[in-house]
Enzyme design. Structure first.
Site, PDB file in Angstrom:
ATOM      1  N   ASN A   1       0.865  -1.180   0.000  1.00 43.26           N
ATOM      2  CA  ASN A   1       0.000   0.000   0.000  1.00 43.26           C
ATOM      3  C   ASN A   1       0.905   1.236   0.000  1.00 43.26           C
ATOM      4  O   ASN A   1       1.408   1.641   1.041  1.00 43.26           O
ATOM      5  CB  ASN A   1      -0.889  -0.041   1.249  1.00 43.26           C
TER       6      ASN A   1
ATOM      7  N   ARG B   1      -2.798  -1.983  -3.215  1.00 38.99           N
ATOM      8  CA  ARG B   1      -3.933  -1.089  -3.036  1.00 38.99           C
ATOM      9  C   ARG B   1      -3.736   0.076  -3.989  1.00 38.99           C
ATOM     10  O   ARG B   1      -2.711   0.762  -3.945  1.00 38.99           O
ATOM     11  CB  ARG B   1      -3.959  -0.587  -1.596  1.00 38.99           C
TER      12      ARG B   1
ATOM     13  N   HIS C   1     -12.624   3.826  -0.022  1.00 36.83           N
ATOM     14  CA  HIS C   1     -12.698   2.779   1.006  1.00 36.83           C
ATOM     15  C   HIS C   1     -13.469   1.569   0.488  1.00 36.83           C
ATOM     16  O   HIS C   1     -14.027   0.796   1.275  1.00 36.83           O
ATOM     17  CB  HIS C   1     -13.416   3.263   2.290  1.00 36.83           C
TER      18      HIS C   1
ATOM     19  N   ARG D   1     -10.555  16.633   7.350  1.00 36.59           N
ATOM     20  CA  ARG D   1     -11.241  17.027   6.105  1.00 36.59           C
ATOM     21  C   ARG D   1     -12.624  17.586   6.400  1.00 36.59           C
ATOM     22  O   ARG D   1     -13.306  17.104   7.314  1.00 36.59           O
ATOM     23  CB  ARG D   1     -11.393  15.820   5.167  1.00 36.59           C
TER      24      ARG D   1
ATOM     25  N   GLY E   1     -15.029   3.508  14.339  1.00 34.43           N
ATOM     26  CA  GLY E   1     -16.195   2.614  14.322  1.00 34.43           C
ATOM     27  C   GLY E   1     -15.998   1.376  15.180  1.00 34.43           C
ATOM     28  O   GLY E   1     -16.933   0.876  15.801  1.00 34.43           O
TER      29      GLY E   1
ATOM     30  N   ASN F   1     -13.718   1.171  17.771  1.00 37.64           N
ATOM     31  CA  ASN F   1     -13.246   1.444  19.145  1.00 37.64           C
ATOM     32  C   ASN F   1     -14.044   2.467  19.939  1.00 37.64           C
ATOM     33  O   ASN F   1     -14.113   2.368  21.161  1.00 37.64           O
ATOM     34  CB  ASN F   1     -11.786   1.914  19.088  1.00 37.64           C
TER      35      ASN F   1
ATOM     36  N   GLU G   1      -8.528  -4.538   5.283  1.00 28.69           N
ATOM     37  CA  GLU G   1      -8.358  -4.250   3.860  1.00 28.69           C
ATOM     38  C   GLU G   1      -7.213  -5.069   3.260  1.00 28.69           C
ATOM     39  O   GLU G   1      -7.295  -5.522   2.122  1.00 28.69           O
ATOM     40  CB  GLU G   1      -8.101  -2.752   3.665  1.00 28.69           C
TER      41      GLU G   1
HETATM   42  P1  AMP Z   1      -8.108   4.520  11.048  1.00 29.32           P
HETATM   43  O1  AMP Z   1      -8.072   5.592  10.006  1.00 29.32           O
HETATM   44  O2  AMP Z   1      -9.114   3.454  10.727  1.00 29.32           O
HETATM   45  O3  AMP Z   1      -6.764   3.971  11.383  1.00 29.32           O
HETATM   46  O4  AMP Z   1      -8.659   5.209  12.387  1.00 29.32           O
HETATM   47  C1  AMP Z   1      -7.964   6.227  13.059  1.00 29.32           C
HETATM   48  C2  AMP Z   1      -8.878   6.820  14.132  1.00 29.32           C
HETATM   49  O5  AMP Z   1      -9.325   5.759  14.972  1.00 29.32           O
HETATM   50  C3  AMP Z   1      -8.191   7.835  15.030  1.00 29.32           C
HETATM   51  O6  AMP Z   1      -8.936   9.044  14.982  1.00 29.32           O
HETATM   52  C4  AMP Z   1      -8.303   7.265  16.423  1.00 29.32           C
HETATM   53  O7  AMP Z   1      -8.817   8.193  17.302  1.00 29.32           O
HETATM   54  C5  AMP Z   1      -9.284   6.152  16.319  1.00 29.32           C
HETATM   55  N1  AMP Z   1      -8.820   5.031  17.145  1.00 29.32           N
HETATM   56  C6  AMP Z   1      -7.903   4.141  16.838  1.00 29.32           C
HETATM   57  N2  AMP Z   1      -7.707   3.256  17.851  1.00 29.32           N
HETATM   58  C7  AMP Z   1      -8.528   3.614  18.820  1.00 29.32           C
HETATM   59  C8  AMP Z   1      -8.790   3.125  20.124  1.00 29.32           C
HETATM   60  N3  AMP Z   1      -8.160   2.047  20.627  1.00 29.32           N
HETATM   61  N4  AMP Z   1      -9.715   3.755  20.852  1.00 29.32           N
HETATM   62  C9  AMP Z   1     -10.371   4.838  20.327  1.00 29.32           C
HETATM   63  N5  AMP Z   1     -10.164   5.342  19.100  1.00 29.32           N
HETATM   64  C10 AMP Z   1      -9.249   4.745  18.370  1.00 29.32           C
END
Ligand code: AMP
Length: 398
Positions: free
Chosen positions: A7, A90, A179, A240, A332, A334, A384
């Site tokens: 990627n 990707r 996505h 964004r 989503g 966490n 992914e």
């Molecule tokens: P992604 O782009 O899918 O990697 O997601 C990144 C976002 O997920 C960031 O804004 C983080 O705040 C949130 N995030 C990642 N890990 C956690 C966690 N363990 N608890 C809460 N938020 C998380």
């Protein structure tokens, strides 16, 4: 069969090597700061990470370094790079050309090149990644897995913008969506998880991460999605804007004396929950700030939840109903209170979250709605890289 997933971003090259016989990730990592200075992080399950700080002037060097680690006598996980059966890449944008993954040939590379305009930050890096692998592993097949492909089934009424038709014909200005690999993976996976046939379900997938997007998936096919010509559209995101009144763009440009490129940077890098809160784009920081009384951090969280609710509601209307809502990606998976906040106003259409399951749930497949909820709400962690590896295996096994 061993599949390497690559990627490439503008200054990074993430990788994972899968043993497809058992789904194990043999090694993974990231070559970062390509063209700046260079750092390679190499990880294996249960072993200490290897971090190498060395000059990485371009993606070709990054790929060579990665392959060197994978086949290294001391830290490697394969004896020779010839053990790699295929490489899955990707790729951001395929325009209107491909609705599925495809084995790379000269035509595919031409399409990736033709779409530089549509994905200026990603497509050039993706092509460099492909060509670097071709040079380093001649004869090993490369497969392109496009972020836009899954959304190509949208009907024209969903992908057209209210602009003069000629811009669609001349410049292919339309909604593409992104996505796609994640939306496809979780919309399929949730059906397996629930023991249902995708053909029978109307699913709304909510990929909430640093970049966030929603997809309406009817009978296994995407019928609408929230990102647009570019990944700037839809819900407000980490940095964004998401959807704004388009007239705001020239107004701010004139008032602040910004060039189109500066305005683009403002909307992509300085806006979203970061721009609103002034705190962070990370939802963990926002949660902490809101808890300690920061009103702008709370506003950013409220806006995110409100806009998400509106998109889910609009997709239920567009499909004439919804059977399943899926939450995935960093936020989503966490940030449990965000799932609750987005779903709460949807109780009128039969969405009932079960706090005894949802509260505190992180990164695990689960049904988070009550047994009597008319709509089943689930958390399905996205993967992914695995989806890319599976597509690659399927295509090269044909
Ligand atoms: P992604 O782009 O899918 O990697 O997601 C990144 C976002 O997920 C960031 O804004 C983080 O705040 C949130 N995030 C990642 N890990 C956690 C966690 N363990 N608890 C809460 N938020 C998380």
């Amino acid at each position: 069969m061993k599949i390497l997933v690559i990627n490439c971003g503008s200054s990074s090259c993430k990788f994972q090597l899968f043993n497809m016989d058992n789904g194990d990730v043999l090694a993974k990592g990231n070559a970062e700061r390509i063209g700046i200075d260079g750092k390679l992080t190499y990880k294996r399950e249960g072993k200490e990470d290897v971090v190498i700080e060395t000059a990485i002037p371009d993606h070709q060097v990054a790929v060579t370094l990665i392959l060197g680690q994978l086949a290294d006598p001391e830290v490697g996980v394969i004896a020779d790079v010839k053990e790699i059966d295929a490489i899955g890449h990707r790729v951001l944008h395929a325009g209107m050309h491909y609705s599925e993954s495809i084995v790379v040939n000269e035509d595919v590379k031409r399409v990736v090149r033709e779409c530089f305009d549509l994905g200026p930050l990603h497509n050039p890096a993706n092509l460099i990644g492909i060509e670097a692998c071709e040079a380093a592993m001649p004869g090993t097949p490369n497969v392109a897995v496009f972020d836009t492909a899954f959304h190509q089934t949208m009907p024209q009424k969903a992908f057209m913008y209210g602009l003069p038709y000629e811009y669609y014909e001349k410049y292919q200005i339309r909604r593409y969506g992104f996505h796609g690999t994640s939306h496809r993976y979780v919309s399929k996976r949730v059906c397996e998880f629930l023991g249902k046939d995708p053909k029978d379900l109307k699913v709304i997938t909510c990929h909430l991460g640093n970049g966030s997007s929603f997809a309406a998936v009817d009978g296994g096919k995407c019928v609408d999605t929230s990102m647009g010509l570019t990944p700037l559209a839809g819900i407000l995101m980490g940095t964004r804007t998401g959807d704004i009144d388009p007239a705001i763009v020239p107004i701010i440009q004139k008032k602040e004396g910004l060039t189109p490129d500066e305005m683009d940077t403002l909307m992509n890098k300085k806006s979203g929950v970061m721009g609103i809160s002034g705190v962070s784009s990370d939802f963990r920081d926002l949660e902490a700030a809101a808890k300690s009384g920061n009103e702008k951090a709370q506003l950013a969280l409220d806006m995110f939840a409100y806009q998400g609710t509106k998109i889910i509601g609009s997709y239920a209307a567009a499909m004439g109903g919804v059977d399943v809502i899926v939450f995935t990606a960093g936020v989503g998976e966490n940030t449990w209170f965000m799932r609750e906040d987005m779903c709460k106003p949807l109780e009128f259409m039969g969405v009932k979250i079960d706090p005894s399951v949802n509260t505190g749930l992180r990164g695990k497949e689960a049904i988070i709605s009550t047994p009597d909820s008319k709509v089943t709400v689930c958390v399905i962690p996205t993967n992914e890289e695995l989806a890319i590896a599976l597509d690659t295996m399927e295509l090269v096994s044909k």
